[in-house]
Motif scaffolding. Structure first.
Motif, PDB file in Angstrom:
ATOM      1  N   LEU A 162       5.694   2.470  -0.622  1.00 17.79           N
ATOM      2  CA  LEU A 162       4.501   3.072  -1.210  1.00 17.79           C
ATOM      3  C   LEU A 162       3.378   2.033  -1.279  1.00 17.79           C
ATOM      4  CD1 LEU A 162       3.253   5.578  -2.497  1.00 17.79           C
ATOM      5  CD2 LEU A 162       4.119   4.797  -4.723  1.00 17.79           C
ATOM      6  N   GLY A 163       3.747   0.800  -1.623  1.00 16.33           N
ATOM      7  CA  GLY A 163       2.760  -0.274  -1.624  1.00 16.33           C
ATOM      8  C   GLY A 163       2.233  -0.545  -0.229  1.00 16.33           C
ATOM      9  N   LEU A 268      -1.015   1.583  10.011  1.00 19.13           N
ATOM     10  CA  LEU A 268       0.003   1.037   9.119  1.00 19.13           C
ATOM     11  C   LEU A 268       0.320   2.001   7.993  1.00 19.13           C
ATOM     12  CD1 LEU A 268      -0.920  -2.742   8.763  1.00 19.13           C
ATOM     13  CD2 LEU A 268       1.033  -1.747   9.941  1.00 19.13           C
ATOM     14  N   THR A 269      -0.685   2.713   7.535  1.00 16.38           N
ATOM     15  CA  THR A 269      -0.456   3.704   6.485  1.00 16.38           C
ATOM     16  C   THR A 269       0.454   4.816   6.986  1.00 16.38           C
ATOM     17  OG1 THR A 269      -2.603   3.234   5.471  1.00 16.38           O
ATOM     18  CG2 THR A 269      -1.571   5.347   4.943  1.00 16.38           C
ATOM     19  N   ILE A 270       0.245   5.245   8.228  1.00 16.54           N
ATOM     20  CA  ILE A 270       1.098   6.266   8.819  1.00 16.54           C
ATOM     21  C   ILE A 270       2.533   5.759   8.914  1.00 16.54           C
ATOM     22  CG2 ILE A 270       1.553   7.620  10.904  1.00 16.54           C
ATOM     23  CD1 ILE A 270      -1.481   7.529  11.448  1.00 16.54           C
ATOM     24  N   LEU A 271       2.692   4.526   9.403  1.00 20.51           N
ATOM     25  CA  LEU A 271       4.031   3.936   9.530  1.00 20.51           C
ATOM     26  C   LEU A 271       4.724   3.857   8.180  1.00 20.51           C
ATOM     27  CD1 LEU A 271       5.010   0.860  11.649  1.00 20.51           C
ATOM     28  CD2 LEU A 271       5.670   0.952   9.254  1.00 20.51           C
ATOM     29  N   ASN A 272       4.036   3.349   7.182  1.00 22.13           N
ATOM     30  CA  ASN A 272       4.656   3.144   5.882  1.00 22.13           C
ATOM     31  C   ASN A 272       4.831   4.442   5.102  1.00 22.13           C
ATOM     32  OD1 ASN A 272       5.058   0.232   5.843  1.00 22.13           O
ATOM     33  ND2 ASN A 272       2.831   0.112   5.954  1.00 22.13           N
ATOM     34  N   SER A 273       4.058   5.476   5.442  1.00 18.66           N
ATOM     35  CA  SER A 273       4.310   6.794   4.861  1.00 18.66           C
ATOM     36  C   SER A 273       5.663   7.322   5.343  1.00 18.66           C
ATOM     37  CB  SER A 273       3.202   7.778   5.248  1.00 18.66           C
ATOM     38  OG  SER A 273       1.961   7.371   4.727  1.00 18.66           O
ATOM     39  N   GLY A 274       5.918   7.154   6.651  1.00 17.18           N
ATOM     40  CA  GLY A 274       7.219   7.529   7.188  1.00 17.18           C
ATOM     41  C   GLY A 274       8.325   6.709   6.563  1.00 17.18           C
ATOM     42  N   ILE A 277       9.186   7.980   2.962  1.00 15.86           N
ATOM     43  CA  ILE A 277      10.014   9.190   2.997  1.00 15.86           C
ATOM     44  C   ILE A 277      11.434   8.847   3.445  1.00 15.86           C
ATOM     45  CG2 ILE A 277      10.311  11.461   4.068  1.00 15.86           C
ATOM     46  CD1 ILE A 277       7.229  11.528   4.391  1.00 15.86           C
ATOM     47  N   GLY A 278      11.545   7.974   4.467  1.00 16.97           N
ATOM     48  CA  GLY A 278      12.851   7.594   4.972  1.00 16.97           C
ATOM     49  C   GLY A 278      13.703   6.893   3.934  1.00 16.97           C
ATOM     50  N   LYS A 279      13.095   6.040   3.116  1.00 13.81           N
ATOM     51  CA  LYS A 279      13.849   5.306   2.101  1.00 13.81           C
ATOM     52  C   LYS A 279      14.360   6.236   1.005  1.00 13.81           C
ATOM     53  CE  LYS A 279      11.677   0.832   2.897  1.00 13.81           C
ATOM     54  NZ  LYS A 279      10.743  -0.200   2.445  1.00 13.81           N
ATOM     55  N   VAL A 280      13.553   7.188   0.609  1.00 13.68           N
ATOM     56  CA  VAL A 280      13.984   8.136  -0.428  1.00 13.68           C
ATOM     57  C   VAL A 280      15.108   9.025   0.102  1.00 13.68           C
ATOM     58  CG1 VAL A 280      13.286  10.069  -1.871  1.00 13.68           C
ATOM     59  CG2 VAL A 280      11.740   8.114  -1.589  1.00 13.68           C
ATOM     60  N   ILE A 281      14.923   9.547   1.315  1.00 17.63           N
ATOM     61  CA  ILE A 281      15.919  10.457   1.888  1.00 17.63           C
ATOM     62  C   ILE A 281      17.219   9.720   2.215  1.00 17.63           C
ATOM     63  CG2 ILE A 281      16.452  11.908   3.902  1.00 17.63           C
ATOM     64  CD1 ILE A 281      13.577  12.817   3.904  1.00 17.63           C
ATOM     65  N   ALA A 282      17.122   8.475   2.677  1.00 15.04           N
ATOM     66  CA  ALA A 282      18.326   7.717   3.048  1.00 15.04           C
ATOM     67  C   ALA A 282      19.270   7.556   1.863  1.00 15.04           C
ATOM     68  CB  ALA A 282      17.932   6.352   3.599  1.00 15.04           C
ATOM     69  N   GLY A 283      18.715   7.345   0.670  1.00 17.27           N
ATOM     70  CA  GLY A 283      19.560   7.211  -0.509  1.00 17.27           C
ATOM     71  C   GLY A 283      20.346   8.469  -0.795  1.00 17.27           C
ATOM     72  N   ALA A 322       4.720   5.458  14.943  1.00 16.68           N
ATOM     73  CA  ALA A 322       4.593   4.970  13.568  1.00 16.68           C
ATOM     74  C   ALA A 322       5.434   5.792  12.601  1.00 16.68           C
ATOM     75  CB  ALA A 322       3.122   4.996  13.143  1.00 16.68           C
ATOM     76  N   VAL A 323       5.343   7.109  12.695  1.00 13.81           N
ATOM     77  CA  VAL A 323       6.088   7.981  11.767  1.00 13.81           C
ATOM     78  C   VAL A 323       7.591   7.855  11.980  1.00 13.81           C
ATOM     79  CG1 VAL A 323       6.588  10.372  11.158  1.00 13.81           C
ATOM     80  CG2 VAL A 323       4.226   9.642  11.463  1.00 13.81           C
ATOM     81  N   SER A 324       8.028   7.921  13.240  1.00 12.79           N
ATOM     82  CA  SER A 324       9.461   7.908  13.514  1.00 12.79           C
ATOM     83  C   SER A 324      10.087   6.551  13.200  1.00 12.79           C
ATOM     84  CB  SER A 324       9.735   8.301  14.967  1.00 12.79           C
ATOM     85  OG  SER A 324       8.999   7.488  15.860  1.00 12.79           O
ATOM     86  N   TYR A 325       9.396   5.466  13.587  1.00  4.85           N
ATOM     87  CA  TYR A 325       9.951   4.153  13.289  1.00  4.85           C
ATOM     88  C   TYR A 325       9.938   3.896  11.784  1.00  4.85           C
ATOM     89  CZ  TYR A 325      10.960  -0.786  13.251  1.00  4.85           C
ATOM     90  OH  TYR A 325      11.550  -2.001  12.990  1.00  4.85           O
ATOM     91  N   GLY A 326       8.847   4.260  11.133  1.00  2.00           N
ATOM     92  CA  GLY A 326       8.789   4.077   9.688  1.00  2.00           C
ATOM     93  C   GLY A 326       9.919   4.802   8.983  1.00  2.00           C
ATOM     94  N   PHE A 327      10.191   6.041   9.406  1.00  4.29           N
ATOM     95  CA  PHE A 327      11.224   6.851   8.757  1.00  4.29           C
ATOM     96  C   PHE A 327      12.607   6.221   8.905  1.00  4.29           C
ATOM     97  CE2 PHE A 327      14.402  10.212   8.648  1.00  4.29           C
ATOM     98  CZ  PHE A 327      14.042  10.929   7.512  1.00  4.29           C
TER      99      PHE A 327
END
Length: 397
Positions: A162-163, A268-274, A277-283, A322-327
């Motif tokens: 998020l940061g 970078l915002t697009i990448l880190n947005s993915g 979401i990926g970090k929350v869902i992975a848990g 960006a989205v897919s790699y970030g996720f």
């Protein structure tokens, strides 16, 4: 006697809920937001330094600022992990947070082409400061959660993403949009100072201080005989080789390929947005398919996306990559902490074992493959192979 022993053991068990537990999760998320979240926004500085502020330095030399920063953040876990096991959580948080604010304000005083001023303040000082708080902010969650540990740690690590979403927006608008470098960095430092103060008010420990905690040498001896743990540590190192390639270079890559500067600022915002979401869902996913399976699957896909960076040439390709790699890379980053915790049989050794694992993880060196001639495919291949190696190591581990 047996009743007292049973009561002591019960008191040490994680509560799984309550204001203290979830308040600690929120506070630790803010620590990650201001620490790793800011470090993951280095792509903004890489672009700005390369084209405007450090024009006498090569992109590879400039990348070393971010690389050393990441290396010190990760390797700092050796000290901070050991100290949290000995009950020094609160001093670590206070000192680390104060130093983060101090070195950001020092960074704002750096002059154009003042490479070593920036290297020492942002690369070295800021890296050490974040290293004092990074591992403890994740490890402390083990004291509050067991059954929901992966979910809680995923939320904490997602704070860093998020940061990494918001800091690039703030920094691009402050530094490139009007205030300039000095005032822009100071404004971001003031924002971090307020958030870090709130974080320190929220976080609490549950285990008593252990001034006579197990020696590091004994933990190292036990760890050296744990094949699964060793494979996980080496896998983390392989992951770190490639993970920061997109974080450091995606904005610069987009700009140099002639894409609209406004869009490049938000890449970078697009990448880190993915990633968020990926970090929350992975848990959540890991609680159903298992922590190791989640890491392996996410590593394989993120490796494939890194190879796809060779074909980056348009707005659509940047957005998809960006989205897919970030996720998927975010999923890996979120579960590595729980994976080390999962492989640690004694709760009191969690901080030390995490510190060792994070210290073994290496800093990104893709800038050496990129060179001053911007040979993008070499760096992309190296990063992709590194993350593929991580998946292979975890399969055999």
């Amino acid at each position: 006697m047996s009743t007292n022993f049973h009561s002591d053991e019960t008191a040490k068990q994680p509560l799984e809920s309550g204001f203290t537990a979830w308040g600690t999760v929120l506070g630790a998320s803010l620590i990650q937001f201001c620490g790793l979240g800011y470090a993951n926004a280095y792509g903004v500085f890489q672009d700005f330094y390369t084209q405007t502020y450090l024009t006498n330095s090569t992109p590879a030399a400039i990348a070393w600022i971010g690389s050393v920063n990441v290396l010190l953040i990760i390797s700092g876990g050796v000290l901070s992990g050991w100290m949290i096991d000995r009950g020094a959580f609160y001093p670590l948080m206070k000192i680390g947070c104060l130093l983060q604010c101090l070195f950001l304000f020092i960074l704002s005083l750096a002059k154009p082409d003042g490479y070593y001023q920036i290297f020492l303040s942002q690369g070295v000082g800021f890296g050490i400061a974040i290293g004092l708080t990074n591992v403890p902010s994740v490890a402390v969650i083990s004291q509050h959660f067991q059954r929901r540990r992966a979910v809680a740690m995923g939320i904490v690590v997602a704070g860093g993403s998020l940061g990494a979403i918001l800091h690039p927006i703030v920094l691009n608008n402050l530094i490139n949009g009007g205030l300039g470098f000095a005032d822009g960095v100071r404004a971001s430092a003031a924002l971090n100072a307020g958030l870090l103060f709130i974080a320190n008010l929220l976080m609490r420990t549950r285990l008593p201080s252990q001034p006579k905690a197990v020696r590091y040498t004994r933990i190292l001896q036990n760890s050296s005989r744990d094949g699964a743990y060793i494979c996980a540590c080496v896998a983390m190192a392989a992951f770190e080789f490639g993970y920061f390639f997109e974080v450091f270079y995606l904005q610069l890559d987009s700009t140099l390929h002639g894409l609209d500067q406004g869009f490049s600022f938000y890449s970078l915002t697009i990448l880190n947005s993915g990633s968020f979401i990926g970090k929350v869902i992975a848990g959540v996913v890991s609680s159903y398919v298992g922590i190791p399976n989640t890491v392996i699957g996410s590593s394989l896909i993120s490796s494939a996306v890194l190879f796809a960076m060779i074909g980056l040439h348009s707005v659509a390709s940047v957005a998809v990559i960006a989205v897919s790699y970030g996720f998927f890379s975010g999923g890996v980053a979120a579960i590595m902490g729980p994976l080390i915790s999962y492989l640690t049989p004694e709760l009191s050794h969690t901080g030390a074992r995490m510190g060792i694992a994070f210290a073994i993880a290496s800093a990104p060196i893709c800038g050496a493959f990129l060179t001053s001639h911007y040979i993008w495919w070499k760096a992309a291949v190296f990063a992709g192979v590194s993350e593929l190696c991580q998946a292979v190591l975890l399969v055999f581990g």
